[in-house]
Motif scaffolding. Structure first.
Motif, PDB file in Angstrom:
ATOM      1  N   ILE A 124      11.442  -6.672  -3.405  1.00 19.39           N
ATOM      2  CA  ILE A 124      11.850  -6.365  -2.025  1.00 19.39           C
ATOM      3  C   ILE A 124      10.740  -6.741  -1.046  1.00 19.39           C
ATOM      4  O   ILE A 124      10.982  -7.399  -0.031  1.00 19.39           O
ATOM      5  CB  ILE A 124      12.227  -4.878  -1.901  1.00 19.39           C
ATOM      6  CG1 ILE A 124      13.543  -4.608  -2.636  1.00 19.39           C
ATOM      7  CG2 ILE A 124      12.340  -4.461  -0.429  1.00 19.39           C
ATOM      8  CD1 ILE A 124      13.858  -3.135  -2.822  1.00 19.39           C
ATOM      9  N   ARG A 125       9.524  -6.341  -1.350  1.00 16.85           N
ATOM     10  CA  ARG A 125       8.398  -6.660  -0.472  1.00 16.85           C
ATOM     11  C   ARG A 125       8.235  -8.179  -0.347  1.00 16.85           C
ATOM     12  O   ARG A 125       8.072  -8.713   0.760  1.00 16.85           O
ATOM     13  CB  ARG A 125       7.118  -6.041  -1.046  1.00 16.85           C
ATOM     14  CG  ARG A 125       5.823  -6.486  -0.357  1.00 16.85           C
ATOM     15  CD  ARG A 125       5.482  -5.663   0.825  1.00 16.85           C
ATOM     16  NE  ARG A 125       4.499  -6.333   1.676  1.00 16.85           N
ATOM     17  CZ  ARG A 125       3.952  -5.801   2.754  1.00 16.85           C
ATOM     18  NH1 ARG A 125       4.277  -4.589   3.127  1.00 16.85           N
ATOM     19  NH2 ARG A 125       3.088  -6.467   3.477  1.00 16.85           N
TER      20      ARG A 125
ATOM     21  N   ASP B 155      18.542  -2.404  -6.166  1.00 18.97           N
ATOM     22  CA  ASP B 155      17.393  -3.014  -5.495  1.00 18.97           C
ATOM     23  C   ASP B 155      17.830  -4.219  -4.664  1.00 18.97           C
ATOM     24  O   ASP B 155      17.353  -4.426  -3.541  1.00 18.97           O
ATOM     25  CB  ASP B 155      16.348  -3.457  -6.520  1.00 18.97           C
ATOM     26  CG  ASP B 155      15.750  -2.310  -7.306  1.00 18.97           C
ATOM     27  OD1 ASP B 155      15.392  -1.303  -6.680  1.00 18.97           O
ATOM     28  OD2 ASP B 155      15.659  -2.414  -8.537  1.00 18.97           O
TER      29      ASP B 155
ATOM     30  N   ILE C  28      18.553 -13.516  -3.255  1.00 13.44           N
ATOM     31  CA  ILE C  28      18.205 -12.125  -3.537  1.00 13.44           C
ATOM     32  C   ILE C  28      18.541 -11.874  -5.003  1.00 13.44           C
ATOM     33  O   ILE C  28      19.688 -11.620  -5.353  1.00 13.44           O
ATOM     34  CB  ILE C  28      18.992 -11.192  -2.598  1.00 13.44           C
ATOM     35  CG1 ILE C  28      18.654 -11.533  -1.140  1.00 13.44           C
ATOM     36  CG2 ILE C  28      18.720  -9.737  -2.902  1.00 13.44           C
ATOM     37  CD1 ILE C  28      19.661 -11.018  -0.136  1.00 13.44           C
TER      38      ILE C  28
ATOM     39  N   LEU D 157       6.965  -2.776   5.826  1.00 12.24           N
ATOM     40  CA  LEU D 157       8.246  -3.468   5.725  1.00 12.24           C
ATOM     41  C   LEU D 157       8.951  -3.511   7.071  1.00 12.24           C
ATOM     42  O   LEU D 157       9.540  -4.532   7.444  1.00 12.24           O
ATOM     43  CB  LEU D 157       9.143  -2.802   4.683  1.00 12.24           C
ATOM     44  CG  LEU D 157       8.661  -2.822   3.231  1.00 12.24           C
ATOM     45  CD1 LEU D 157       9.778  -2.326   2.309  1.00 12.24           C
ATOM     46  CD2 LEU D 157       8.198  -4.196   2.795  1.00 12.24           C
TER      47      LEU D 157
ATOM     48  N   MET E   9      19.447  -3.198  -1.452  1.00  8.72           N
ATOM     49  CA  MET E   9      18.458  -2.827  -0.435  1.00  8.72           C
ATOM     50  C   MET E   9      17.867  -4.067   0.229  1.00  8.72           C
ATOM     51  O   MET E   9      17.763  -4.138   1.461  1.00  8.72           O
ATOM     52  CB  MET E   9      17.358  -1.974  -1.066  1.00  8.72           C
ATOM     53  CG  MET E   9      17.781  -0.540  -1.361  1.00  8.72           C
ATOM     54  SD  MET E   9      16.403   0.530  -1.809  1.00  8.72           S
ATOM     55  CE  MET E   9      16.176   0.056  -3.524  1.00  8.72           C
ATOM     56  N   LEU E  10      17.468  -5.040  -0.590  1.00  4.99           N
ATOM     57  CA  LEU E  10      16.876  -6.253  -0.014  1.00  4.99           C
ATOM     58  C   LEU E  10      17.901  -7.015   0.814  1.00  4.99           C
ATOM     59  O   LEU E  10      17.577  -7.535   1.889  1.00  4.99           O
ATOM     60  CB  LEU E  10      16.314  -7.140  -1.128  1.00  4.99           C
ATOM     61  CG  LEU E  10      15.629  -8.435  -0.677  1.00  4.99           C
ATOM     62  CD1 LEU E  10      14.548  -8.177   0.367  1.00  4.99           C
ATOM     63  CD2 LEU E  10      15.057  -9.187  -1.883  1.00  4.99           C
TER      64      LEU E  10
ATOM     65  N   GLY F 248      11.704  -3.948  -8.779  1.00  4.60           N
ATOM     66  CA  GLY F 248      12.458  -4.018  -7.543  1.00  4.60           C
ATOM     67  C   GLY F 248      11.592  -3.845  -6.312  1.00  4.60           C
ATOM     68  O   GLY F 248      11.798  -4.524  -5.296  1.00  4.60           O
ATOM     69  N   LYS F 249      10.608  -2.957  -6.380  1.00  4.72           N
ATOM     70  CA  LYS F 249       9.736  -2.717  -5.229  1.00  4.72           C
ATOM     71  C   LYS F 249       8.975  -3.978  -4.854  1.00  4.72           C
ATOM     72  O   LYS F 249       8.887  -4.345  -3.673  1.00  4.72           O
ATOM     73  CB  LYS F 249       8.752  -1.588  -5.553  1.00  4.72           C
ATOM     74  CG  LYS F 249       7.815  -1.209  -4.415  1.00  4.72           C
ATOM     75  CD  LYS F 249       6.888  -0.079  -4.830  1.00  4.72           C
ATOM     76  CE  LYS F 249       5.894   0.271  -3.736  1.00  4.72           C
ATOM     77  NZ  LYS F 249       6.536   0.887  -2.564  1.00  4.72           N
TER      78      LYS F 249
END
Length: 460
Positions: free
Chosen positions: A343-344, A376, A364, A131, A379-380, A339-340
């Motif tokens: 985000i990626r 999440d 987002i 990331l 974070m993004l 969420g993971k």
């Protein structure tokens, strides 16, 4: 062409470059649904190792989707600039990653390189990046576009003011527009997803937005996110159209599912250009994309969804758009489960688009049945702000009551601008100061008292 790698006493076979790319892709539910994902983390790591050794030039010699079968492939190959590609033509995917992270790959160098890169090249290198790598490289890119203001300059973050209403009620839309402007939102575009997608309804909304923008002399642009054919018809009827919108994908088959092809997009582009409504530039297209769209249209050809998403940016690049927006979590957990993965995917999309010279923004967002929440998205949002994202969404309370999904609010834009010292588009910032909405330090001046111009409009 079959690819074979020997590792640890075992031989791994990949039927072609597309299969290798798919197995090297970080885990996501859409690739599992399509049956192209690696069986486990070990197989994924081995595929990434093998992909790092693939020469970049191989992507010019082995089309993932045959040239004769797909007009997007033909666009990518026919538009490739071999002179721009020359500085990295000798590199493998792994070498390219290392070079991108070096100080040699500065902003000017990456801008010059963009026409020489294909979507498959940038998708491949993204698959072997962490990331922080995606963020670092994207932050060095600068893709600037113009219509009534200047979007994409370093140190700036724009927003799409999205005043959707489930019945296209003019009062409800106007209230959301006023709310967003009071929070300094709307410099990328004031864009409405219409509840009723017909030419008459679209024309009514276009006239309403045009009256607001012209009356208050707002240096921004409007867009009704209708099908390109409806936009063309509205232009022919004399509707005050700034930007032409269309959802696009990375294969001919998926685009046919949207009811479009490259010729139709050119027709929409030319129609908008003919109006010459821009004041500082004439970038007139607004495109939206999203990982998984080709799979949902059964137009994926066995290629992983992230590579196909990057191919959509080649379609966008052809028409010099003002805005390109990856609606990253909108399609749902079938394609990005949690969420993971969201985000990626958001960071990959932004990275790939910027390397290809596309003015990338990001919605987002997530749907209510995804394994994700607003933390999440925070974070993004922060990571994309750090990476230099051109624009994000601004929606009342981060909850779109018409499309029924969760995204970013007017307040979220203020947060990331404050923390990361980002400003709106320069022309829009000047307007905010002239309207006594913000001061030069980005502080809101609007409390209980509306600016005089808006008070007058709201008087009975």
């Amino acid at each position: 062409m079959e690819r074979i790698i020997d590792m640890g006493g075992q031989r791994y076979r990949y039927r072609n470059l597309g299969a290798l790319m798919a197995q090297a892709t970080p885990l996501r539910s859409g690739d599992e649904l399509a049956g192209v994902a690696a069986q486990n983390a070990e197989a994924r790591a081995i595929a990434q190792w093998a992909l790092a050794d693939v020469p970049l030039a191989d992507f010019l010699n082995e089309a993932l989707i045959p040239y004769e079968d797909d007009e997007v492939t033909r666009l990518i190959m026919d538009r490739h600039d071999r002179n721009a590609f020359a500085p990295v033509a000798h590199m493998t995917v792994g070498d390219f990653r290392n070079w991108l992270l070096s100080h040699q790959a500065d902003t000017a160098t990456l801008q010059a390189l963009a026409p020489g890169l294909t979507p498959e090249m940038v998708a491949a290198v993204s698959k072997i990046m962490r990331l922080q790598d995606l963020i670092l490289v994207a932050s060095k890119c600068e893709v600037v576009t113009r219509f009534r203001n200047t979007i994409g300059l370093k140190g700036h973050l724009s927003t799409r003011l999205q005043p959707n209403h489930p019945t296209d009620n003019p009062t409800g839309i106007a209230a959301s527009i006023l709310d967003g402007l009071m929070y300094g939102n709307g410099d990328a575009v004031i864009g409405i997803n219409p509840a009723t997608d017909n030419t008459s309804a679209v024309t009514t909304l276009l006239k309403m937005l045009d009256e607001v923008i012209q009356h208050y002399e707002i240096p921004t642009q409007s867009c009704i996110l209708t099908h390109v054919t409806t936009a063309i018809e509205a232009i022919q009827r004399g509707a005050p159209t700034d930007l032409v919108f269309q959802s696009i994908a990375g294969t001919q088959a998926a685009n046919e599912g949207f009811g479009i092809n490259l010729a139709l997009l050119k027709e929409g582009h030319d129609a908008a250009q003919s109006l010459q409504r821009g004041t500082v530039g004439q970038n007139v297209m607004y495109f939206e994309t999203g990982q998984g769209s080709a799979l949902s249209a059964n137009g994926h050809h066995g290629i992983d969804q992230q590579t196909l998403e990057a191919r959509a940016y080649a379609v966008a690049r052809e028409f010099s758009p003002l805005l390109v927006n990856t609606v990253v979590g909108f399609i749902g957990p079938e394609y990005l489960f949690d969420g993971k993965q969201i985000i990626r995917a958001g960071l990959e999309d932004h990275f790939c688009g910027k390397l290809l010279g596309v003015p990338m923004g990001c919605d987002i967002c997530y749907t209510n049945h995804a394994e994700a929440d607003q933390d999440d998205m925070d974070m993004l949002l922060t990571l994309l702000g750090t990476a230099g994202c051109n624009f994000i969404m601004g929606i009342p309370g981060s909850d779109d009551i018409m499309l029924n999904y969760q995204t970013t609010s007017f307040h979220d834009a203020l947060y990331v601008r404050d923390v990361l010292q980002r400003s709106p588009a320069p022309e829009f910032q000047q307007w905010l100061e002239a309207m006594s909405i913000m001061d030069p330090q980005q502080r809101l001046l609007v409390g209980q008292q509306l600016p005089a111009a808006f008070q007058q409009a709201l008087s009975p």
